[in-house]
Design a protein around this motif. Sequence first.
Motif, PDB file in Angstrom:
ATOM      1  N   ARG A   1       0.916  -1.354  -0.012  1.00 25.55           N
ATOM      2  CA  ARG A   1       0.129   0.085   0.014  1.00 25.55           C
ATOM      3  C   ARG A   1       0.657   1.310  -0.061  1.00 25.55           C
ATOM      4  NH1 ARG A   1      -4.627  -1.814   4.625  1.00 25.55           N
ATOM      5  NH2 ARG A   1      -5.989  -2.960   2.911  1.00 25.55           N
ATOM      6  N   ARG A   2       2.051   1.021   0.452  1.00 29.72           N
ATOM      7  CA  ARG A   2       2.900   2.713   0.526  1.00 29.72           C
ATOM      8  C   ARG A   2       3.532   2.815  -0.634  1.00 29.72           C
ATOM      9  NH1 ARG A   2       7.611   2.181   5.296  1.00 29.72           N
ATOM     10  NH2 ARG A   2       8.728   1.336   3.670  1.00 29.72           N
ATOM     11  N   GLU A   3       3.422   1.590  -1.820  1.00 28.50           N
ATOM     12  CA  GLU A   3       3.932   2.003  -3.029  1.00 28.50           C
ATOM     13  C   GLU A   3       2.761   2.439  -4.195  1.00 28.50           C
ATOM     14  OE1 GLU A   3       7.204   1.563  -4.010  1.00 28.50           O
ATOM     15  OE2 GLU A   3       7.630   0.867  -2.052  1.00 28.50           O
ATOM     16  N   SER A   4       3.090   3.711  -4.586  1.00 31.26           N
ATOM     17  CA  SER A   4       2.015   4.243  -5.530  1.00 31.26           C
ATOM     18  C   SER A   4       1.712   3.681  -6.597  1.00 31.26           C
ATOM     19  CB  SER A   4       2.396   5.766  -5.870  1.00 31.26           C
ATOM     20  OG  SER A   4       3.806   5.855  -6.242  1.00 31.26           O
ATOM     21  N   ASN A   5       2.539   2.958  -7.166  1.00 31.45           N
ATOM     22  CA  ASN A   5       2.580   2.194  -8.512  1.00 31.45           C
ATOM     23  C   ASN A   5       2.719   0.627  -8.214  1.00 31.45           C
ATOM     24  OD1 ASN A   5       5.447   2.191  -8.161  1.00 31.45           O
ATOM     25  ND2 ASN A   5       5.898   2.367 -10.058  1.00 31.45           N
ATOM     26  N   HIS A   6       2.338   0.146  -7.220  1.00 31.62           N
ATOM     27  CA  HIS A   6       2.420  -1.340  -7.067  1.00 31.62           C
ATOM     28  C   HIS A   6       1.618  -2.251  -7.932  1.00 31.62           C
ATOM     29  CE1 HIS A   6      -1.481  -0.773  -4.795  1.00 31.62           C
ATOM     30  NE2 HIS A   6      -1.424  -2.084  -5.243  1.00 31.62           N
ATOM     31  N   LYS A   7       2.491  -3.428  -7.890  1.00 34.91           N
ATOM     32  CA  LYS A   7       1.742  -4.494  -8.617  1.00 34.91           C
ATOM     33  C   LYS A   7       1.585  -5.840  -7.893  1.00 34.91           C
ATOM     34  CE  LYS A   7       6.204  -6.418 -10.620  1.00 34.91           C
ATOM     35  NZ  LYS A   7       6.776  -6.900 -11.842  1.00 34.91           N
ATOM     36  N   ASN A   8       0.613  -6.543  -8.265  1.00 33.94           N
ATOM     37  CA  ASN A   8       0.500  -7.865  -7.423  1.00 33.94           C
ATOM     38  C   ASN A   8       1.790  -8.558  -7.141  1.00 33.94           C
ATOM     39  OD1 ASN A   8      -2.192  -7.072  -7.621  1.00 33.94           O
ATOM     40  ND2 ASN A   8      -2.745  -8.538  -9.111  1.00 33.94           N
TER      41      ASN A   8
ATOM     42  N   ASP B   1      -5.892  -7.781  -0.681  1.00 34.15           N
ATOM     43  CA  ASP B   1      -5.656  -7.046  -2.024  1.00 34.15           C
ATOM     44  C   ASP B   1      -4.148  -7.213  -2.341  1.00 34.15           C
ATOM     45  OD1 ASP B   1      -8.430  -6.825  -1.886  1.00 34.15           O
ATOM     46  OD2 ASP B   1      -8.466  -4.590  -1.341  1.00 34.15           O
ATOM     47  N   GLY B   2      -3.989  -7.302  -3.521  1.00 38.23           N
ATOM     48  CA  GLY B   2      -2.813  -7.285  -4.210  1.00 38.23           C
ATOM     49  C   GLY B   2      -1.782  -8.473  -3.927  1.00 38.23           C
ATOM     50  N   ILE B   3      -2.225  -9.526  -3.347  1.00 37.60           N
ATOM     51  CA  ILE B   3      -1.316 -10.722  -3.045  1.00 37.60           C
ATOM     52  C   ILE B   3      -2.127 -12.053  -3.393  1.00 37.60           C
ATOM     53  CG2 ILE B   3      -0.261 -12.121  -1.359  1.00 37.60           C
ATOM     54  CD1 ILE B   3      -0.286  -9.350   0.383  1.00 37.60           C
ATOM     55  N   HIS B   4      -1.401 -12.668  -4.443  1.00 36.51           N
ATOM     56  CA  HIS B   4      -2.080 -14.108  -4.720  1.00 36.51           C
ATOM     57  C   HIS B   4      -0.864 -15.327  -4.067  1.00 36.51           C
ATOM     58  CE1 HIS B   4      -4.496 -16.646  -7.304  1.00 36.51           C
ATOM     59  NE2 HIS B   4      -3.345 -17.727  -6.957  1.00 36.51           N
ATOM     60  N   VAL B   5      -1.465 -16.229  -3.444  1.00 39.59           N
ATOM     61  CA  VAL B   5      -0.594 -17.281  -2.741  1.00 39.59           C
ATOM     62  C   VAL B   5      -0.644 -18.423  -3.532  1.00 39.59           C
ATOM     63  CG1 VAL B   5      -0.346 -18.577  -0.705  1.00 39.59           C
ATOM     64  CG2 VAL B   5      -1.126 -16.183  -0.315  1.00 39.59           C
ATOM     65  N   HIS B   6       0.396 -19.088  -3.587  1.00 41.89           N
ATOM     66  CA  HIS B   6       0.432 -20.449  -4.359  1.00 41.89           C
ATOM     67  C   HIS B   6       1.170 -21.397  -3.430  1.00 41.89           C
ATOM     68  CE1 HIS B   6      -0.014 -18.342  -8.357  1.00 41.89           C
ATOM     69  NE2 HIS B   6       0.812 -17.388  -7.714  1.00 41.89           N
TER      70      HIS B   6
ATOM     71  N   MET C   1       6.447 -10.301  -9.463  1.00 42.93           N
ATOM     72  CA  MET C   1       6.888 -10.017  -8.035  1.00 42.93           C
ATOM     73  C   MET C   1       6.737 -10.995  -7.383  1.00 42.93           C
ATOM     74  SD  MET C   1       6.218  -6.740  -5.774  1.00 42.93           S
ATOM     75  CE  MET C   1       6.876  -5.507  -6.798  1.00 42.93           C
ATOM     76  N   LEU C   2       7.762 -11.645  -6.790  1.00 38.87           N
ATOM     77  CA  LEU C   2       7.834 -12.990  -6.077  1.00 38.87           C
ATOM     78  C   LEU C   2       8.233 -12.892  -4.554  1.00 38.87           C
ATOM     79  CD1 LEU C   2       9.020 -15.691  -8.516  1.00 38.87           C
ATOM     80  CD2 LEU C   2       6.727 -15.112  -7.828  1.00 38.87           C
ATOM     81  N   THR C   3       7.540 -13.459  -3.683  1.00 40.11           N
ATOM     82  CA  THR C   3       8.263 -13.654  -2.336  1.00 40.11           C
ATOM     83  C   THR C   3       7.802 -14.914  -1.682  1.00 40.11           C
ATOM     84  OG1 THR C   3       8.372 -12.437  -0.228  1.00 40.11           O
ATOM     85  CG2 THR C   3       5.907 -12.363  -1.141  1.00 40.11           C
ATOM     86  N   SER C   4       8.399 -15.371  -0.647  1.00 46.28           N
ATOM     87  CA  SER C   4       8.087 -16.312   0.154  1.00 46.28           C
ATOM     88  C   SER C   4       7.466 -16.183   1.412  1.00 46.28           C
ATOM     89  CB  SER C   4       9.527 -17.391   0.344  1.00 46.28           C
ATOM     90  OG  SER C   4       9.002 -18.396   1.281  1.00 46.28           O
ATOM     91  N   ALA C   5       6.592 -17.290   1.796  1.00 42.01           N
ATOM     92  CA  ALA C   5       6.046 -17.176   3.232  1.00 42.01           C
ATOM     93  C   ALA C   5       6.556 -18.204   3.991  1.00 42.01           C
ATOM     94  CB  ALA C   5       4.391 -16.970   3.017  1.00 42.01           C
ATOM     95  N   ASN C   6       7.608 -19.140   3.603  1.00 45.51           N
ATOM     96  CA  ASN C   6       8.130 -20.078   4.414  1.00 45.51           C
ATOM     97  C   ASN C   6       8.719 -19.223   5.580  1.00 45.51           C
ATOM     98  OD1 ASN C   6       7.644 -21.739   1.814  1.00 45.51           O
ATOM     99  ND2 ASN C   6       7.913 -23.134   3.403  1.00 45.51           N
ATOM    100  N   SER C   7       9.333 -19.976   6.423  1.00 44.00           N
ATOM    101  CA  SER C   7      10.063 -19.494   7.627  1.00 44.00           C
ATOM    102  C   SER C   7      11.358 -19.127   7.125  1.00 44.00           C
ATOM    103  CB  SER C   7      10.331 -20.590   8.794  1.00 44.00           C
ATOM    104  OG  SER C   7      10.946 -21.470   8.124  1.00 44.00           O
ATOM    105  N   ILE C   8      11.844 -19.129   5.800  1.00 46.28           N
ATOM    106  CA  ILE C   8      13.086 -18.434   5.391  1.00 46.28           C
ATOM    107  C   ILE C   8      12.830 -16.993   5.156  1.00 46.28           C
ATOM    108  CG2 ILE C   8      13.837 -20.435   3.867  1.00 46.28           C
ATOM    109  CD1 ILE C   8      12.562 -19.060   1.555  1.00 46.28           C
ATOM    110  N   ASN C   9      11.296 -16.373   5.442  1.00 48.99           N
ATOM    111  CA  ASN C   9      11.237 -14.784   5.235  1.00 48.99           C
ATOM    112  C   ASN C   9      11.138 -14.529   6.793  1.00 48.99           C
ATOM    113  OD1 ASN C   9       9.701 -12.404   5.282  1.00 48.99           O
ATOM    114  ND2 ASN C   9       9.097 -13.152   2.844  1.00 48.99           N
ATOM    115  N   VAL C  10      11.839 -13.242   6.824  1.00 50.25           N
ATOM    116  CA  VAL C  10      12.069 -12.638   8.244  1.00 50.25           C
ATOM    117  C   VAL C  10      10.790 -12.461   8.850  1.00 50.25           C
ATOM    118  CG1 VAL C  10      14.562 -11.914   7.893  1.00 50.25           C
ATOM    119  CG2 VAL C  10      12.499 -10.483   7.214  1.00 50.25           C
TER     120      VAL C  10
END
Length: 434
Positions: free
Chosen positions: A123-130, A153-158, A211-220
């Motif tokens: 939300r802090r990014e004015s031109n954010h993408k999913n 909103d703005g997040i899809h989980v696989h 734009m990829l990120t992880s939600a495993n415990s590898i993420n701080v």
Amino acid sequence: MRYYSTNKQAPTADLQKAVVKGLAEDRGLYMPEHIKPLPKEFFDDIDRLSFQEIACTVADTFFGEDIEKEELHRIVCDTLQFDCPVVSVTDSIYSLELFHGPTLAFKDVGARFMARLLQYFIRRESNHKNVHVLVATSGDTGSAVANGFLGVDGIHVHVLYPKGKVSPIQECQFTTLGRNITAIEVDGVFDDCQALVKSAFMDEELNRHLMLTSANSINVARFLPQAFYYFNAYARMKALGKADRLVVCVPSGNFGNITAALFGHRMGLPISRFIAANNANDIFFNYLRTGIYEPKPSRQTIANAMDVGDPSNFARIYDLYGGDHAKITQLISGATYSDEQIAETMACCHRETGYVLDPHGACGFRALSEGLQEGEYGVFCETAHPAKFRDTVERIIGEEIAIPERLAEFMKGKKQSVEMSKDFADFKRYLMAL
């Protein structure tokens, strides 16, 4: 706060990059450059504070340089809409019940916190993408992350999970949701799922596309908030007058949970020592014994969330203590149990105390039962509600387990999943088509 990679070959990152990227460019895990100690006064008064008050103080220490205090406290309080109590099992052993959240598993805390923090950054990014969140699960991570991010909103989980190797109840918690959650059924084991996620982060073409990120415990943002409930456990034991020689035992799979506890200890949390309890996947146990870390293919057990043959967060533990085996073994001991020993423990505990253990908590309870010294008190993590492993638990204790209403609602849904091989090329094609 800046974050560096455990592999020491990538640029440092701010919190936003560490959370959004998940993994550093050199495939290392992010670590904070500094771990700030909490003042003595905090621990003197901790038994008079609520869970949320304790967590807000700890969160300020972790994240206060990067997030406005009011916003951070809102995230923490919204995350912790449930308690994580300590419950007496014997005179000297207490269960830290981490199954009172939405999916009845300990990972609800980290997943809910990360979902809210990631949304804050988006939300802090004015031109954010999913943002596309990739998460590998051997059981409870998938359900906790899927439900923590559901409808955000703005997040899809696989959610990638090993076909036929999670309990039916766990599976229905992330395959029946739809909306912004996609379950991916991988023809392999958990380590294959984790390898697919890590490979995706390292693929330049894929990362230009999504734009990829992880939600495993590898993420701080996933593992650090898990420290909250160890501070709370200490507070509740202190209120009982049983915190002077406190031993914490953590059933361990990917080792994010015990790593969070060790960060708490570095911040001043006065735990005497820790025990990492393993099932038959005894890689860390053997490291403690020999000083040699040798990953192996994971073995399937009745404590399936701990079926990890190459625990990612070992890198953080190793880094935290400068690779010094003596320092690690001075603070942490290990235990490893077969399915037969786990079942024996569950049956014996229920028969003698009336307390129902899940297979993972049974590893923790047994390690304390065998390892506590005179004058010590022990707290073990009961990481998931026994009903999530209903068939196994009922067979072992010989009694019916009531299914909580929240769990029953998941079981009414229709399974939706995408079948996937363990070949990265197939997974990449799937992601590139999004």
